[in-house]
Design an enzyme around this catalytic site. Structure first.
Site, PDB file in Angstrom:
ATOM      1  N   GLU A   6      29.259  42.849  26.907  1.00 26.14           N
ATOM      2  CA  GLU A   6      29.974  43.493  28.007  1.00 26.14           C
ATOM      3  C   GLU A   6      29.036  44.081  29.055  1.00 26.14           C
ATOM      4  O   GLU A   6      29.442  44.883  29.891  1.00 26.14           O
ATOM      5  CB  GLU A   6      30.899  44.575  27.452  1.00 26.14           C
ATOM      6  CG  GLU A   6      31.927  44.063  26.451  1.00 26.14           C
ATOM      7  CD  GLU A   6      33.154  43.447  27.103  1.00 26.14           C
ATOM      8  OE1 GLU A   6      33.664  44.015  28.080  1.00 26.14           O
ATOM      9  OE2 GLU A   6      33.615  42.392  26.619  1.00 26.14           O
ATOM     10  N   HIS A  26      34.195  51.035  26.083  1.00 22.55           N
ATOM     11  CA  HIS A  26      32.782  50.838  26.391  1.00 22.55           C
ATOM     12  C   HIS A  26      32.062  52.165  26.193  1.00 22.55           C
ATOM     13  O   HIS A  26      32.657  53.236  26.327  1.00 22.55           O
ATOM     14  CB  HIS A  26      32.571  50.382  27.836  1.00 22.55           C
ATOM     15  CG  HIS A  26      33.018  48.996  28.117  1.00 22.55           C
ATOM     16  ND1 HIS A  26      33.698  48.648  29.269  1.00 22.55           N
ATOM     17  CD2 HIS A  26      32.874  47.848  27.414  1.00 22.55           C
ATOM     18  CE1 HIS A  26      33.967  47.352  29.251  1.00 22.55           C
ATOM     19  NE2 HIS A  26      33.480  46.851  28.143  1.00 22.55           N
ATOM     20  N   CYS A  83      31.947  52.399  36.189  1.00 24.70           N
ATOM     21  CA  CYS A  83      32.381  51.004  36.071  1.00 24.70           C
ATOM     22  C   CYS A  83      32.101  50.224  37.347  1.00 24.70           C
ATOM     23  O   CYS A  83      31.849  49.021  37.311  1.00 24.70           O
ATOM     24  CB  CYS A  83      33.873  50.927  35.776  1.00 24.70           C
ATOM     25  SG  CYS A  83      34.335  51.416  34.104  1.00 24.70           S
TER      26      CYS A  83
END
Length: 448
Positions: free
Chosen positions: A174, A250, A371
């Site tokens: 990721e 995350h 993000c």
């Protein structure tokens, strides 16, 4: 030689919508099917970029992807003209059309993992595009991501690019959302911190029970090998499975680091003391003095952290050695979080100031300030080798703002995604964008 951490923020794409596609992401799921505002989303992101640039930070921009992804729909058996493919998908498999229209590439913390030249064996900045194979709508991003990064960082003397890892569960990757780098100075050797949610092959590591762990230990190790990192310059840590099951999909939802500082929640990791000791020891060997700032669960619960995105923030170094924390408006709206932040900045520690940004459109889909940005540490020679068209300036900000105003809709629902005209609008907008950013042909419709 001077060195910098450059934040390359993702520009929100024209199809920004609330499809609720990300299982395990509380905000994404809870706001599913609401009407979105792509224009407002893009302008909010640009406003943050401009503000950080005005504060003196190096700032860049990373282009969105072509959506809807008609080629992806064709691979799933839909046929005919582009318009027919979209109409057929809308009629027979609306969830697949929604997935092919996702603007999730805006969250460029998931675009790639980046290692600076001071850490790598060949002295180049290394990029590995994330395969994002845990979610279909994100797994289709990495080919375009690689082309865009290649157009931004094209000089092979300074930059090395690696293809995404094999797109299988054992190597779920990721990107930088699970990677942090600690260093005394951005141009000096540092310690790269890889956080994983599970191991694909080693049963000694516990796994979450409710939501998927998206990053594997094996993927993190593979990226470290590809980048030529020294063993003494790498630390691996496991995310606490219980916080993954509470919506921490995350690591950047529960911890953020910069320079010599790790800001994290008490429940973020397993074997926290061992991890902190290893980080401190390895950073000391390259001249750094590791500092950790732990947020106790008694002050801020994991639920508070997930709902406010306290840790999905940007921790930025100021010239005087102190740090600035960039947080979303939702932190001010959470009484416990805001009270904690007031105490933190007033305590005389390393984090001295908090600035709040309105990123509601992104936040409602599950992505905050962290993000939205990919961090790339560059020395001044490397920065000069970056495509200058993607470095934020006042004129570029004005050009991008006008571009958004011309091309973006101010309302987007699921039904709008079935409009073939949307594809034409997006392609027209992106074709113009590549000229503004001087990227050349990076989108499938420009290449094929």
């Amino acid at each position: 030689m001077k060195s910098y951490e450059v934040n390359f923020d993702g520009l929100v794409g024209p199809t920004h919508n609330y499809g609720g596609l990300s299982y395990g992401n509380v905000a994404s799921q809870s706001n599913s099917q609401q009407s979105s505002n792509p224009k407002e989303a893009a302008l909010q992101g640009l406003a943050k970029m401009k503000a950080l640039m005005d504060m003196g930070f190096q700032q860049g921009v990373l282009a969105p992807q072509e959506r809807p992804d008609v080629a992806a729909l064709r691979r799933l058996g839909f046929a005919g003209s582009d318009a027919q493919v979209i109409q057929q998908a809308a009629k027979e498999a609306m969830p697949l059309l929604v997935a092919s229209c996702s603007a999730s590439s805006m969250w460029v913390a998931n675009a790639a993992t980046v290692s600076p030249s001071a850490d790598t064996a060949d002295g180049r900045v290394h990029f590995t595009a994330a395969n994002l194979n845990c979610k279909y709508h994100r797994s289709i991003e990495h080919p375009t991501t690689s082309r865009v990064l290649g157009a931004m960082f094209a000089d092979q003397q300074h930059f090395a690019h690696h293809a995404a890892l094999p797109a299988v569960a054992q190597f779920g990757d990721e990107g930088a959302a699970n990677h942090t780098r600690f260093c005394r100075a951005y141009g000096e050797a540092g310690v790269e911190f890889f956080v994983f949610g599970r191991s694909a092959f080693d049963t000694r590591y516990p796994a979450p029970q409710k939501y998927p762990a998206r990053q594997t230990l094996e993927a993190s190790q593979a990226v470290a090998r590809l980048h030529g990192l020294r063993e003494e310059g790498v630390v691996y840590a496991q995310q606490n499975p219980s916080v993954i099951d509470q919506g921490v999909f995350h690591n950047d939802v529960i911890a953020v680091g910069n320079g010599e500082v790790l800001f994290y929640h008490e429940d973020a990791f397993l074997e926290t003391d061992k991890m902190l000791a290893e980080l401190s020891s390895k950073l000391a060997k390259v001249g750094g003095k590791f500092q950790s700032v732990c947020v106790p669960r008694s002050a801020v619960t994991v639920d508070d952290a997930v709902r406010s995105y306290l840790f999905n923030s940007q921790l930025l170094s100021r010239p005087d050695g102190s740090m600035l924390l960039i947080v979303p408006e939702e932190c001010r709206g959470n009484e416990r979080v805001w009270q904690y932040l007031q105490g933190l900045t007033g305590a005389g520690g390393v984090i001295r100031e908090v600035k709040v940004f309105d990123l509601k459109q992104s936040m409602q889909n599950g992505g905050g300030p962290a993000c939205l940005r990919l961090r790339v540490a560059l020395n001044e020679t490397e920065l000069a080798a970056v495509n200058p068209g993607v470095i934020m300036t006042a004129p570029l900000y004005e050009s991008l703002t006008q571009w958004v105003e011309r091309h973006y809709r101010d309302r987007m629902t699921e039904n709008d995604l079935a409009d073939p005209q949307l594809l034409l609008e997006c392609r027209g907008a992106l074709d113009e964008l590549t000229q503004i950013l001087k990227l050349g042909a990076v989108y499938p419709f420009q290449i094929n």
